[in-house]
Design an enzyme around this catalytic site. Structure first.
Site, PDB file in Angstrom:
ATOM      1  N   LEU A 138     -51.926  22.845  64.196  1.00 50.69           N
ATOM      2  CA  LEU A 138     -51.023  23.950  64.552  1.00 50.69           C
ATOM      3  C   LEU A 138     -51.081  24.189  66.064  1.00 50.69           C
ATOM      4  N   GLU A 140     -51.352  23.955  70.033  1.00 56.15           N
ATOM      5  CA  GLU A 140     -50.908  22.969  71.038  1.00 56.15           C
ATOM      6  C   GLU A 140     -51.520  23.320  72.390  1.00 56.15           C
ATOM      7  N   GLY A 144     -51.530  28.533  71.746  1.00 57.45           N
ATOM      8  CA  GLY A 144     -52.697  28.769  70.898  1.00 57.45           C
ATOM      9  C   GLY A 144     -52.496  30.009  70.052  1.00 57.45           C
ATOM     10  N   ALA A 250     -57.960  30.417  54.950  1.00 58.30           N
ATOM     11  CA  ALA A 250     -59.090  29.916  55.746  1.00 58.30           C
ATOM     12  C   ALA A 250     -59.853  31.069  56.402  1.00 58.30           C
ATOM     13  N   ARG A 276     -95.527  36.543  64.757  1.00 58.55           N
ATOM     14  CA  ARG A 276     -95.816  36.487  66.192  1.00 58.55           C
ATOM     15  C   ARG A 276     -96.573  37.751  66.633  1.00 58.55           C
ATOM     16  N   GLU A 371     -58.888  30.276  64.351  1.00 58.73           N
ATOM     17  CA  GLU A 371     -58.262  31.023  63.231  1.00 58.73           C
ATOM     18  C   GLU A 371     -57.840  32.418  63.672  1.00 58.73           C
TER      19      GLU A 371
HETATM   20  P1  TGC Z   1     -44.529  37.036  63.293  1.00 51.51           P
HETATM   21  O1  TGC Z   1     -43.163  37.297  63.844  1.00 51.51           O
HETATM   22  O2  TGC Z   1     -45.452  38.174  63.045  1.00 51.51           O
HETATM   23  O3  TGC Z   1     -44.439  36.195  61.958  1.00 51.51           O
HETATM   24  C1  TGC Z   1     -43.625  35.022  61.846  1.00 51.51           C
HETATM   25  C2  TGC Z   1     -43.268  34.836  60.385  1.00 51.51           C
HETATM   26  O4  TGC Z   1     -44.464  34.623  59.630  1.00 51.51           O
HETATM   27  C3  TGC Z   1     -44.590  35.647  58.610  1.00 51.51           C
HETATM   28  N1  TGC Z   1     -46.027  35.927  58.505  1.00 51.51           N
HETATM   29  C4  TGC Z   1     -46.778  35.492  57.492  1.00 51.51           C
HETATM   30  N2  TGC Z   1     -46.477  34.820  56.378  1.00 51.51           N
HETATM   31  C5  TGC Z   1     -47.481  34.508  55.537  1.00 51.51           C
HETATM   32  N3  TGC Z   1     -48.760  34.828  55.789  1.00 51.51           N
HETATM   33  C6  TGC Z   1     -49.113  35.502  56.903  1.00 51.51           C
HETATM   34  N4  TGC Z   1     -50.375  35.783  57.159  1.00 51.51           N
HETATM   35  C7  TGC Z   1     -48.106  35.873  57.824  1.00 51.51           C
HETATM   36  N5  TGC Z   1     -48.084  36.518  59.022  1.00 51.51           N
HETATM   37  C8  TGC Z   1     -46.796  36.538  59.420  1.00 51.51           C
HETATM   38  C9  TGC Z   1     -43.776  36.799  59.135  1.00 51.51           C
HETATM   39  O5  TGC Z   1     -43.365  37.631  58.104  1.00 51.51           O
HETATM   40  C10 TGC Z   1     -42.612  36.058  59.765  1.00 51.51           C
HETATM   41  O6  TGC Z   1     -41.772  35.583  58.731  1.00 51.51           O
HETATM   42  P2  TGC Z   1     -40.188  35.364  58.969  1.00 51.51           P
HETATM   43  O7  TGC Z   1     -39.674  34.958  57.645  1.00 51.51           O
HETATM   44  O8  TGC Z   1     -39.681  36.702  59.469  1.00 51.51           O
HETATM   45  O9  TGC Z   1     -40.071  34.284  60.005  1.00 51.51           O
HETATM   46  O10 TGC Z   1     -45.232  35.966  64.271  1.00 51.51           O
HETATM   47  P3  TGC Z   1     -45.598  36.070  65.810  1.00 51.51           P
HETATM   48  O11 TGC Z   1     -44.957  34.902  66.488  1.00 51.51           O
HETATM   49  O12 TGC Z   1     -45.333  37.442  66.359  1.00 51.51           O
HETATM   50  O13 TGC Z   1     -47.180  35.808  65.805  1.00 51.51           O
HETATM   51  C11 TGC Z   1     -48.027  36.685  65.139  1.00 51.51           C
HETATM   52  C12 TGC Z   1     -49.511  36.298  65.323  1.00 51.51           C
HETATM   53  C13 TGC Z   1     -49.912  36.368  66.791  1.00 51.51           C
HETATM   54  C14 TGC Z   1     -50.327  37.311  64.562  1.00 51.51           C
HETATM   55  C15 TGC Z   1     -49.833  34.934  64.730  1.00 51.51           C
HETATM   56  O14 TGC Z   1     -49.016  33.972  65.202  1.00 51.51           O
HETATM   57  C16 TGC Z   1     -51.270  34.533  64.817  1.00 51.51           C
HETATM   58  O15 TGC Z   1     -51.987  34.772  63.840  1.00 51.51           O
HETATM   59  N6  TGC Z   1     -51.787  33.897  65.933  1.00 51.51           N
HETATM   60  C17 TGC Z   1     -53.117  33.308  65.950  1.00 51.51           C
HETATM   61  C18 TGC Z   1     -53.008  31.798  65.807  1.00 51.51           C
HETATM   62  C19 TGC Z   1     -54.087  31.218  64.940  1.00 51.51           C
HETATM   63  O16 TGC Z   1     -54.754  31.870  64.176  1.00 51.51           O
HETATM   64  N7  TGC Z   1     -54.225  29.902  65.027  1.00 51.51           N
HETATM   65  C20 TGC Z   1     -55.175  29.220  64.194  1.00 51.51           C
HETATM   66  C21 TGC Z   1     -55.003  27.723  64.305  1.00 51.51           C
HETATM   67  S1  TGC Z   1     -55.818  26.832  63.027  1.00 51.51           S
HETATM   68  C22 TGC Z   1     -57.444  26.959  63.390  1.00 51.51           C
HETATM   69  O17 TGC Z   1     -57.883  27.616  64.277  1.00 51.51           O
HETATM   70  C23 TGC Z   1     -58.314  26.205  62.492  1.00 51.51           C
HETATM   71  S2  TGC Z   1     -59.967  26.264  62.883  1.00 51.51           S
HETATM   72  C24 TGC Z   1     -60.544  25.583  61.480  1.00 51.51           C
HETATM   73  C25 TGC Z   1     -62.000  25.426  61.366  1.00 51.51           C
HETATM   74  O18 TGC Z   1     -62.555  24.500  62.025  1.00 51.51           O
HETATM   75  O19 TGC Z   1     -62.620  26.115  60.518  1.00 51.51           O
HETATM   76  P1  FAD Z   2     -55.123  31.569  74.125  1.00 45.02           P
HETATM   77  O1  FAD Z   2     -54.091  31.832  73.092  1.00 45.02           O
HETATM   78  O2  FAD Z   2     -54.688  30.951  75.418  1.00 45.02           O
HETATM   79  O3  FAD Z   2     -55.905  32.916  74.415  1.00 45.02           O
HETATM   80  C1  FAD Z   2     -56.718  33.092  75.576  1.00 45.02           C
HETATM   81  C2  FAD Z   2     -57.167  34.577  75.610  1.00 45.02           C
HETATM   82  O4  FAD Z   2     -56.002  35.410  75.697  1.00 45.02           O
HETATM   83  C3  FAD Z   2     -57.903  34.980  74.342  1.00 45.02           C
HETATM   84  O5  FAD Z   2     -58.953  35.849  74.664  1.00 45.02           O
HETATM   85  C4  FAD Z   2     -56.841  35.743  73.541  1.00 45.02           C
HETATM   86  O6  FAD Z   2     -57.412  36.726  72.675  1.00 45.02           O
HETATM   87  C5  FAD Z   2     -56.033  36.371  74.655  1.00 45.02           C
HETATM   88  N1  FAD Z   2     -54.658  36.670  74.221  1.00 45.02           N
HETATM   89  C6  FAD Z   2     -53.676  35.801  73.861  1.00 45.02           C
HETATM   90  N2  FAD Z   2     -52.577  36.465  73.501  1.00 45.02           N
HETATM   91  C7  FAD Z   2     -52.847  37.785  73.613  1.00 45.02           C
HETATM   92  C8  FAD Z   2     -52.123  38.982  73.344  1.00 45.02           C
HETATM   93  N3  FAD Z   2     -50.872  38.956  72.862  1.00 45.02           N
HETATM   94  N4  FAD Z   2     -52.733  40.168  73.602  1.00 45.02           N
HETATM   95  C9  FAD Z   2     -54.012  40.211  74.060  1.00 45.02           C
HETATM   96  N5  FAD Z   2     -54.755  39.126  74.324  1.00 45.02           N
HETATM   97  C10 FAD Z   2     -54.174  37.916  74.084  1.00 45.02           C
HETATM   98  N6  FAD Z   2     -56.375  24.872  65.897  1.00 45.02           N
HETATM   99  C11 FAD Z   2     -55.738  24.178  64.899  1.00 45.02           C
HETATM  100  O7  FAD Z   2     -54.510  24.212  64.809  1.00 45.02           O
HETATM  101  N7  FAD Z   2     -56.437  23.414  64.023  1.00 45.02           N
HETATM  102  C12 FAD Z   2     -57.782  23.308  64.063  1.00 45.02           C
HETATM  103  O8  FAD Z   2     -58.394  22.623  63.233  1.00 45.02           O
HETATM  104  C13 FAD Z   2     -58.495  24.013  65.098  1.00 45.02           C
HETATM  105  N8  FAD Z   2     -59.831  23.871  65.231  1.00 45.02           N
HETATM  106  C14 FAD Z   2     -60.479  24.413  66.322  1.00 45.02           C
HETATM  107  C15 FAD Z   2     -61.812  24.112  66.569  1.00 45.02           C
HETATM  108  C16 FAD Z   2     -62.443  24.632  67.693  1.00 45.02           C
HETATM  109  C17 FAD Z   2     -63.874  24.248  67.969  1.00 45.02           C
HETATM  110  C18 FAD Z   2     -61.756  25.504  68.561  1.00 45.02           C
HETATM  111  C19 FAD Z   2     -62.436  26.097  69.758  1.00 45.02           C
HETATM  112  C20 FAD Z   2     -60.439  25.794  68.323  1.00 45.02           C
HETATM  113  C21 FAD Z   2     -59.760  25.249  67.212  1.00 45.02           C
HETATM  114  N9  FAD Z   2     -58.394  25.473  66.999  1.00 45.02           N
HETATM  115  C22 FAD Z   2     -57.726  24.799  66.003  1.00 45.02           C
HETATM  116  C23 FAD Z   2     -57.611  26.234  67.978  1.00 45.02           C
HETATM  117  C24 FAD Z   2     -57.791  27.743  67.870  1.00 45.02           C
HETATM  118  O9  FAD Z   2     -57.123  28.258  66.771  1.00 45.02           O
HETATM  119  C25 FAD Z   2     -57.281  28.352  69.181  1.00 45.02           C
HETATM  120  O10 FAD Z   2     -58.242  28.027  70.175  1.00 45.02           O
HETATM  121  C26 FAD Z   2     -57.082  29.852  69.086  1.00 45.02           C
HETATM  122  O11 FAD Z   2     -56.032  30.177  68.209  1.00 45.02           O
HETATM  123  C27 FAD Z   2     -56.808  30.480  70.469  1.00 45.02           C
HETATM  124  O12 FAD Z   2     -55.854  29.766  71.177  1.00 45.02           O
HETATM  125  P2  FAD Z   2     -56.165  29.318  72.708  1.00 45.02           P
HETATM  126  O13 FAD Z   2     -57.479  28.639  72.721  1.00 45.02           O
HETATM  127  O14 FAD Z   2     -54.981  28.548  73.176  1.00 45.02           O
HETATM  128  O15 FAD Z   2     -56.314  30.663  73.493  1.00 45.02           O
END
Ligand code: TGC
Ligand code: FAD
Length: 392
Positions: A138, A140, A144, A250, A276, A371
């Site tokens: 997800l 890029e 992020g 997740a 200790r 996440e």
């Molecule tokens: P927003 O406009 O709020 O939502 C877009 C569309 O998505 C719907 N929606 C959901 N649907 C299902 N489940 C949810 N939890 C949902 N949250 C929102 C929403 O209703 C909307 O639908 P539609 O039909 O109107 O299009 O989106 P936004 O662009 O404002 O962004 C919201 C935000 C910032 C909260 C979200 O994008 C976010 O959670 N950002 C964080 C990104 C993140 O968590 N990345 C994780 C990458 S994967 C990873 O890190 C794996 S690590 C794995 C490991 O090693 O364990």
């Molecule tokens: P950024 O989005 O650039 O954020 C930088 C800082 O700005 C953060 O402190 C953030 O909180 C802050 N910030 C950003 N937006 C806002 C806002 N609107 N308001 C206030 N503060 C804000 N991704 C995947 O897709 N798949 C994976 O398997 C995966 N595995 C990972 C494993 C590791 C070890 C790590 C470190 C990351 C992984 N990720 C994965 C990516 C991870 O989900 C992202 O790093 C995370 O979502 C944050 O994105 P970023 O690193 O680009 O930080």
């Protein structure tokens, strides 16, 4: 590393709220971690190498797709069982839990939920048995926290889709057999594609130099005119809600996992504080150390109950995205603080690999970021309670 003497804290008898099956699953995972993870994890981290010998065991204890129905090879368990497995794995190491949660919630879940029957039958049993390992693309380089801005894209070329773009920070990417990739179609709508290792133009370079999650392999996904067969498109959901739905599952697992890391730090520090001696007394007899330990067990206990309740809601299909965010954020923050305090109780010994605390602390710096970062989860709660969106 010293022998694993872990004893689980259960200050308010949470065990009484678990079923016999929950306890059996939890104890089986705990024993497996003691036998197969604890003896090898420190060296794997020091060498920054994913210990791939754990994959078979993870499959055997049901850590790949715990809640995926048995007809597709999953363990068919409930959400509390899934959480308890994640807790025990992360008690061992966050990187081991990462591998299991990516495989379960970010690879098997989207295929089960958004895939067709042919895709489910083709991929899920092999993912459950560990014959195939998957990853989730997800994030890029330039997107992020804001995945909706992604630029990875695909075009319909008649017989196939042509995929271009790149994903960064992808857990398991360097050794994955398949990747669930989120990309925009020509109308700008986000869709999920199953990209398979060996497809021309698809590479997975490893990311080196991490100080955190060193026992987990992290890398990129690079797509240079990759021809993806049309049958590899996940047909049943599109839009950003599709990947965010996987993240709900997740993040829920991470909420449980963080408790495991916190329990291991607390248990290590408690034992050390009794063994200790300084100034002729165990350091655990000093009020300052007791304050740290007492606050730790209080926070762990609060997190255990919040998370158990979330599991009950999840079993009833009533857990909201905002509740999951609150729990993930609270528990990871709690675990990080406990890791830092525990490390201080061990003094200089706390920085060595003889004890697991420093490794947990470093791992948790990734867990608090991936996440959804600590900030993003706070803003999700803020949006939920005020109705006002800080992201737009
Ligand atoms: P927003 O406009 O709020 O939502 C877009 C569309 O998505 C719907 N929606 C959901 N649907 C299902 N489940 C949810 N939890 C949902 N949250 C929102 C929403 O209703 C909307 O639908 P539609 O039909 O109107 O299009 O989106 P936004 O662009 O404002 O962004 C919201 C935000 C910032 C909260 C979200 O994008 C976010 O959670 N950002 C964080 C990104 C993140 O968590 N990345 C994780 C990458 S994967 C990873 O890190 C794996 S690590 C794995 C490991 O090693 O364990
Ligand atoms: P950024 O989005 O650039 O954020 C930088 C800082 O700005 C953060 O402190 C953030 O909180 C802050 N910030 C950003 N937006 C806002 C806002 N609107 N308001 C206030 N503060 C804000 N991704 C995947 O897709 N798949 C994976 O398997 C995966 N595995 C990972 C494993 C590791 C070890 C790590 C470190 C990351 C992984 N990720 C994965 C990516 C991870 O989900 C992202 O790093 C995370 O979502 C944050 O994105 P970023 O690193 O680009 O930080």
């Amino acid at each position: 590393m010293k022998p694993d003497l872990f004893t689980s804290p259960d200050y308010f008898h949470l065990d009484e709220l678990l079923t016999e099956e929950h306890r059996l699953i939890r104890d089986t995972s705990r024993e497996w971690v003691k036998k197969e993870v604890s003896p090898i994890i420190e060296e794997a981290c020091q060498k920054a190498k994913f210990p791939d010998q754990v994959l078979t065991g993870l499959a055997e204890i049901g850590a790949f797709g715990p809640y995926i129905p048995a007809e597709y090879g999953g363990a068919g368990l409930d959400q509390i069982s899934y959480g308890l497995i994640m807790q025990e794995l992360e008690r061992g190491d966050s990187g081991i839990r990462s591998t299991a949660s990516v495989q379960s919630s970010l690879v098997m879940y989207p295929i089960y939920k958004y895939g067709n029957e042919e895709q489910r039958k083709r991929f899920l049993p092999k993912l459950a048995s560990g014959e195939l390992i998957g990853c989730f693309g997800l994030t890029e380089p330039d997107h992020g926290s804001n995945p909706g801005g992604m630029t990875t894209n695909f075009k319909d070329c008649g017989d196939y889709f042509l995929l271009n773009g790149a994903k960064l920070w992808i857990s398991n990417s360097p050794f994955s057999d398949i990747a669930i990739v989120w990309a925009k179609n020509e109308e700008g709508r986000i869709k999920g594609l199953i990209v398979e290792r060996g497809m021309d133009g698809f590479t997975t370079p490893e990311t080196h130099g991490k100080w955190s999650l060193r026992a987990s392999a992290t890398g990129e996904l690079v797509f240079d005119n990759v021809k993806v067969p049309k049958q590899n498109l996940l047909p049943n959901k599109d839009g950003l809600g599709a990947p965010l739905g996987c993240l709900d599952s997740a993040r829920y697992g991470i909420a449980w996992g963080a408790i495991g890391a916190a329990m291991d730090c607390y248990d290590t520090a408690l034992r050390y504080s009794k063994e200790r001696h300084q100034f002729g007394k165990p350091i655990g007899s000093f009020q300052l150390q007791q304050k740290k330990l007492a606050e730790m067990i209080t926070e762990i206990t609060k997190a255990q109950f919040l998370t158990w309740r979330l599991g009950v809601l999840k079993n009833e299909d009533r857990a909201s995205t905002a509740q999951i965010s609150m729990c993930k954020r609270n528990n990871v923050d709690m675990a990080l603080k406990i890791a830092r305090e525990s490390r201080q109780i061990l003094g200089g010994m706390g920085i060595t690999g003889d004890y697991p605390i420093m490794r947990h602390m470093m791992n948790l710096e990734s867990v608090v970021t991936y996440e959804g970062t600590h900030d993003i989860h706070l803003l999700i709660t803020g949006l939920d309670i005020t109705g006002l969106n800080a992201f737009k």
